[in-house]
Design a protein around this motif. Sequence first.
Motif, PDB file in Angstrom:
ATOM      1  N   UNK A   1       0.825  -1.213   0.000  1.00  0.00           N
ATOM      2  CA  UNK A   1       0.000   0.000   0.000  1.00  0.00           C
ATOM      3  C   UNK A   1       0.856   1.260   0.000  1.00  0.00           C
ATOM      4  N   UNK A   2       1.985   1.238   0.682  1.00  0.00           N
ATOM      5  CA  UNK A   2       2.785   2.446   0.860  1.00  0.00           C
ATOM      6  C   UNK A   2       3.968   2.580  -0.102  1.00  0.00           C
ATOM      7  N   UNK A   3       4.174   1.604  -1.004  1.00  0.00           N
ATOM      8  CA  UNK A   3       5.301   1.696  -1.934  1.00  0.00           C
ATOM      9  C   UNK A   3       4.834   1.545  -3.373  1.00  0.00           C
ATOM     10  N   UNK A   4       5.706   1.952  -4.316  1.00  0.00           N
ATOM     11  CA  UNK A   4       5.358   1.923  -5.734  1.00  0.00           C
ATOM     12  C   UNK A   4       6.183   0.934  -6.541  1.00  0.00           C
ATOM     13  N   UNK A   5       7.270   0.397  -5.982  1.00  0.00           N
ATOM     14  CA  UNK A   5       8.091  -0.540  -6.732  1.00  0.00           C
ATOM     15  C   UNK A   5       8.710  -1.561  -5.769  1.00  0.00           C
TER      16      UNK A   5
ATOM     17  N   UNK B   1      -5.943   4.215  -6.448  1.00  0.00           N
ATOM     18  CA  UNK B   1      -6.912   5.078  -5.752  1.00  0.00           C
ATOM     19  C   UNK B   1      -6.572   5.151  -4.265  1.00  0.00           C
ATOM     20  N   UNK B   2      -6.235   4.016  -3.666  1.00  0.00           N
ATOM     21  CA  UNK B   2      -5.879   3.983  -2.244  1.00  0.00           C
ATOM     22  C   UNK B   2      -4.632   4.825  -1.980  1.00  0.00           C
ATOM     23  N   UNK B   3      -3.689   4.810  -2.910  1.00  0.00           N
ATOM     24  CA  UNK B   3      -2.453   5.576  -2.733  1.00  0.00           C
ATOM     25  C   UNK B   3      -2.711   7.081  -2.738  1.00  0.00           C
ATOM     26  N   UNK B   4      -3.880   7.503  -3.240  1.00  0.00           N
ATOM     27  CA  UNK B   4      -4.220   8.927  -3.242  1.00  0.00           C
ATOM     28  C   UNK B   4      -4.799   9.385  -1.902  1.00  0.00           C
TER      29      UNK B   4
ATOM     30  N   UNK C   1     -12.934   8.914  -6.716  1.00  0.00           N
ATOM     31  CA  UNK C   1     -11.656   8.749  -7.409  1.00  0.00           C
ATOM     32  C   UNK C   1     -11.793   7.751  -8.556  1.00  0.00           C
ATOM     33  N   UNK C   2     -12.479   6.645  -8.302  1.00  0.00           N
ATOM     34  CA  UNK C   2     -12.594   5.573  -9.303  1.00  0.00           C
ATOM     35  C   UNK C   2     -13.615   5.895 -10.397  1.00  0.00           C
ATOM     36  N   UNK C   3     -14.613   6.700 -10.071  1.00  0.00           N
ATOM     37  CA  UNK C   3     -15.656   7.039 -11.037  1.00  0.00           C
ATOM     38  C   UNK C   3     -15.833   8.554 -11.097  1.00  0.00           C
ATOM     39  N   UNK C   4     -14.882   9.270 -11.689  1.00  0.00           N
ATOM     40  CA  UNK C   4     -14.933  10.742 -11.677  1.00  0.00           C
ATOM     41  C   UNK C   4     -16.118  11.296 -12.462  1.00  0.00           C
TER      42      UNK C   4
END
Length: 164
Positions: A26-30, A112-115, A161-164
């Motif tokens: 959840x808290x990282x991107x790679x 979305x969660x990362x936002x 976020x998922x359905x703007x």
Amino acid sequence: MKSELEKKFVNDLEKNQNIVHKICRIYTHDQHAHNDLFQEITIQLWKAYPKFRGDAKFSTWMYRVGLNTAITLYRKKKRRPQTTDIEAIAFRIRSEDYDDTEEQQLRLIYEAIKQLNDIEKALVFLYLEDKNYAEISETLGISEVNARVKMNRIKTKLRTILNP
């Protein structure tokens, strides 16, 4: 020769390491950042382990230490320039018969969660782990009512976020 405390810690960590991996996801991107965060959480768990009294379940305590470590590191990283891992943008060949719809949906949900802010991420993480509101409130140090209200607001925010 390992001490009894060290053996018990390693055993408890091995049984519950999936908790740490989920926090890292959840808290990282790679993968590199995931590995770094996993190592840092493990170090913090080891440092705090002698003070673990067993008042709460080990997994609940582990969630708390892991989330606090991730949030602390995440806030420190915000002050550094953002970089991109080359593996994240590398060309990948997909098999034509492979349906990655579910994988893409999961990726969108994680993005979305990362936002969300740090506390919201932690709340969603515990919610997705099927923790009840009493366990969530104990882990995050907030009231059960506050956890429910925040979760309802987060659900609305994620839908937006998922359905703007």
